[in-house]
Design an enzyme around this catalytic site. Structure first.
Site, short mmCIF file in Angstrom:
data_model
loop_
_atom_site.label_atom_id
_atom_site.label_comp_id
_atom_site.label_asym_id
_atom_site.label_seq_id
_atom_site.Cartn_x
_atom_site.Cartn_y
_atom_site.Cartn_z
N ASP A 172 0.80 -1.23 0.00
CA ASP A 172 0.00 0.00 0.00
C ASP A 172 0.83 1.28 0.00
O ASP A 172 0.32 2.35 -0.28
CB ASP A 172 -0.93 0.01 1.23
CG ASP A 172 -0.18 -0.19 2.54
OD1 ASP A 172 1.07 -0.35 2.50
OD2 ASP A 172 -0.81 -0.19 3.61
N ASP A 177 4.33 -0.99 11.25
CA ASP A 177 3.93 0.36 10.85
C ASP A 177 3.43 1.06 12.11
O ASP A 177 2.68 0.47 12.90
CB ASP A 177 2.83 0.32 9.79
CG ASP A 177 2.63 1.71 9.21
OD1 ASP A 177 3.18 1.99 8.14
OD2 ASP A 177 1.95 2.53 9.86
N SER A 230 7.82 7.21 12.43
CA SER A 230 7.68 5.92 11.76
C SER A 230 8.36 4.77 12.50
O SER A 230 9.29 4.96 13.28
CB SER A 230 8.28 6.05 10.36
OG SER A 230 8.80 4.83 9.90
N ARG A 271 9.99 2.57 10.80
CA ARG A 271 10.99 2.04 9.84
C ARG A 271 12.31 1.74 10.54
O ARG A 271 12.95 2.60 11.12
CB ARG A 271 11.17 3.00 8.66
CG ARG A 271 11.80 4.33 8.98
CD ARG A 271 11.71 5.28 7.79
NE ARG A 271 10.34 5.75 7.61
CZ ARG A 271 9.98 6.99 7.28
NH1 ARG A 271 10.89 7.90 7.04
NH2 ARG A 271 8.72 7.34 7.17
C1 MIC Z 1 4.80 6.57 7.95
O1 MIC Z 1 3.65 6.98 8.03
O2 MIC Z 1 5.80 7.25 8.27
C2 MIC Z 1 5.03 5.16 7.41
C3 MIC Z 1 5.61 5.29 6.08
O3 MIC Z 1 3.79 4.49 7.32
C4 MIC Z 1 5.94 4.43 8.41
C5 MIC Z 1 6.41 3.12 7.92
C6 MIC Z 1 7.53 3.20 6.92
O4 MIC Z 1 8.42 4.05 7.09
O5 MIC Z 1 7.53 2.40 5.99
C7 MIC Z 1 5.33 4.25 9.81
O6 MIC Z 1 4.52 5.03 10.21
O7 MIC Z 1 5.74 3.34 10.55
FE1 SF4 Z 2 0.43 5.09 5.03
FE2 SF4 Z 2 1.90 5.80 7.15
FE3 SF4 Z 2 0.50 7.60 5.79
FE4 SF4 Z 2 -0.76 5.84 7.25
S1 SF4 Z 2 0.62 7.42 8.00
S2 SF4 Z 2 -1.32 6.45 5.18
S3 SF4 Z 2 0.49 4.02 6.99
S4 SF4 Z 2 2.22 6.43 5.03
#
Ligand code: MIC
Ligand code: SF4
Length: 639
Positions: free
Chosen positions: A64, A119, A532, A534
């Site tokens: 996604d 996430d 995040s 990550r």
């Molecule tokens: C975000 O909203 O920062 C993300 C992208 O969903 C991250 C995950 C990622 O860095 O892939 C999160 O919130 O954990």
């Molecule tokens: Fe996607 Fe992270 Fe944004 Fe939610 S906050 S829509 S999981 S990138």
């Protein structure tokens, strides 16, 4: 003894430790979820654990986040994820099916269960009464392998909701009100548990919005009771049999309390560049707007997009605004299409994007230079939109629509008549874009050339020496450490390449300098690593030779990720010492025995800094081995 709702669910899943705030606990994990941009590493890590099939009740893999297919790289990642899911017994949600948190809530979330997701917005499922937490991919991989999830038992903040929302005020405004009070670091190591008479006035989707953005307070998770409203939601999804009632015991005590009277909440807005920089919309009315984006895991439910359609019906947006809509799931889109409401959105001149995260993580729709972008998302950190000079504001769907119509920030109450939204009793459900792992995947999993093996790190040395490579302030986000966006995210499966982008916008010379100096230290302020989950934000500094981070305090998930990849997280015993260390100072630190109280020698200044290593023995063991994966492998060799 009377228990809070969170304590009841935790007690049912407790496999280790005592439920006392601050104690280390281990929890059994029922569901896991991953998404593509953290998922490739998580499954590479899972494969390295050598377990033949996932051991959870349910594990899901979503695609996604990084949907662009400009070249082979993301497409290869998606193919790897599909094949690895089939091989190990994971349900695969195909690209186009929607955003992990929205879909999990619709189709899989169960009151009283636990969920661990790679996430940070995994707590969205708290809206249905789950204990749902975000974690690094390695912790999620370990949960898939049947390991408990270890964390510090959070303290519980009871959030009492009274009254009912006024017209044009919605769940987003409630969580912005909570953020205004609690701030982006006030929720660290806490669970926000909602209770009170106002709860029943909110649908599960609205509860999901509130639980989703509890993440921005730094909270471990948020949870709502499971009641008649929850039952109706599950009935609509054809899952009524999965309902159970859940609530706190009478007389349950909370470690802290907060009260929000829903009736007095007004339309709110988070100003650049932090989700807790909250003001009333009326205070910033009239600011010209270039872009409005509706969607993300916070505000893309059927309830939200029905409201958007109703407010846009018969209207046109301003010529100076680009309005994008990203539905949270294919289910949301299909229901809007079937009811004809999608036509109201299209006729108003909105741009319909894919059912995905999209602009929320800088995958397209970067605003113009110095542009003002209003978004129904959850994060507005500087540069996250893809344009460093853009000003991103966070708002409700109602405020987003009003501002798109008038071309300037507008209080939605100006729209006049408040439409009444009713959700169909039976939602159109179509699960065809899930691939259920009924048949074993027999062939060889294909890995594109951009999917590189995980780097191996040696056990930790007894002495850490090096320069302070970077000194930063408070609330450094993982977007600062390792940015999102389409260019960098295409490298999520390739650690050597992605490492070149660490701190890219904070200090473009960081990666080269770190390598040239043979690694060193990072110094940070409060809440280091917010945002995040990550693990790349720990893995890339590690790859560049970072040995320790010394900060005033850490965000929960990032702290765990640092330990998982063998970077020593130290906190200043006396926060004043932060000013006694400068970028470029040479530091020395003996870590043999990994004692709680340690002393860093600032060789350049001839001074000593007292620091604390507040970790459990299990975590210290991982640090010593060079990280969690190394520790798991060492354990396997012994066995
Ligand atoms: C975000 O909203 O920062 C993300 C992208 O969903 C991250 C995950 C990622 O860095 O892939 C999160 O919130 O954990
Ligand atoms: Fe996607 Fe992270 Fe944004 Fe939610 S906050 S829509 S999981 S990138």
């Amino acid at each position: 003894m009377s228990k809070s709702l969170a304590e009841k669910v935790i007690a049912k899943h407790l496999v280790e430790g005592r439920m006392e705030p601050g104690e280390q606990i281990g929890l059994r994990v029922d569901h896991t979820l991953t998404q593509d941009s953290t998922g490739t590493l998580a499954y590479l890590e899972f494969e390295a654990m050598g377990v033949p099939r996932v051991k959870t009740k349910l594990s899901l893999s979503f695609v996604d986040h990084n949907m662009l297919q400009n070249d082979f790289r993301n497409a290869d990642d998606h193919r790897y994820l599909q094949e690895v899911a089939a091989k190990y017994g994971v349900v695969f949600s195909r690209p186009g099916n929607g955003i992990c948190h929205q879909i999990h809530l619709e189709r899989f979330a169960k009151p009283g269960y636990t969920l661990l997701g790679s996430d940070s917005h995994t707590p969205t499922a708290g809206g249905i009464g789950m204990i749902a937490m975000g974690a690094g991919g390695l912790d999620v991989a370990a949960a898939m392998a049947g390991e408990p999830f270890y964390l510090e038992m959070p303290s519980i903040m009871g959030v009492k909701l009274a009254g009912a929302l006024s017209p044009f005020v919605s769940a987003k405004d409630v969580i912005l009100e909570v953020l205004r009070k609690v701030t982006v670091k006030g929720g660290v190591n806490k669970i926000l548990e909602y209770f009170g008479s106002g709860v029943k006035t909110l649908s599960v989707s609205e509860r999901g919005t509130i639980a989703n953005m509890g993440t921005e307070t730094g909270a471990t998770t948020s949870i709502f009771p499971s009641d008649e409203v929850t039952k109706a939601f599950l009935r609509g999804q054809g899952r009524e049999d999965q309902w159970i009632e859940l609530k706190a015991d009478d007389g349950a005590r909370y470690n802290e309390a907060l009260e929000v009277n829903l009736g007095t909440v007004e339309p709110l807005i988070a100003l650049p560049h932090s989700p807790d920089n909250v003001k009333a919309v009326s205070e910033v009315e009239g600011t010209p707007v270039d872009q409005v984006c509706i969607g993300s895991c916070t505000n893309s439910s059927l309830r939200d997009l029905k409201m958007v359609a109703a407010l846009l019906k018969g209207k046109k947006i301003s010529d100076s605004v680009s309005l994008t809509i990203s539905p949270g799931s294919r289910q949301v889109l299909e229901n809007l299409a079937a009811s004809g409401e999608l036509v109201d959105i299209i006729r108003a001149e909105a741009r319909i994007l894919e059912n995905a995260c999209g602009p929320c993580i800088g995958i397209g729709q970067a605003p113009p230079t110095d542009g003002v972008s209003l978004r129904t998302f959850n994060r507005n950190f500087k540069g996250r939109s893809g344009t460093q000079s853009a000003k991103v504001y966070l708002v409700s769907p109602e405020t987003a629509v009003a501002s798109a119509i008038y071309g300037e920030i507008t209080d939605p109450r100006k729209l006049g008549k408040y439409p009444k939204i009713t959700l169909p009793e039976k939602i159109i459900v179509d699960d065809n874009m899930f691939i259920f792992p009924e048949r074993r995947f027999a062939g060889e999993i294909r890995r594109g050339p951009n999917i590189k093996p995980l780097p191996n790190f040696p056990p930790m040395a007894d002495r850490l020496t090096g320069e302070v490579l970077l000194k930063l302030g408070d609330n450094v986000s993982t977007d600062d450490i390792l940015p999102g966006g389409s260019e960098i995210m295409a490298l999520r499966s390739n650690i050597p390449e992605i490492s070149k982008h660490a701190f890219r916008y904070v200090d473009p010379s960081f990666a080269d300098r770190a390598l040239a100096k043979g690694g060193g230290f990072i110094v940070g302020g409060e809440n280091y690593g917010q945002g995040s989950s990550r693990e790349h934000a720990a893995l890339t500094p590690k790859y560049l030779g970072v040995k320790a981070v010394i900060a005033k305090s850490f965000a929960r998930i990032h702290l765990a990720n640092l330990v998982n990849f063998g970077i020593v997280p130290l906190t200043f015993m006396d926060k004043q010492d932060y000013s006694n260390v400068a970028q470029g100072d040479m530091l020395e630190l003996g870590v043999k025995g990994l004692k709680r109280n340690l002393c860093v020698k600032n060789v350049t200044k001839g001074a000593e800094i007292k620091v604390e290593l507040d970790l459990s023995d299990r975590e210290k063991g991982m640090l010593k081995s060079g990280g969690k994966l190394a520790a798991i492998k060492a354990k396997q060799v012994k066995e």
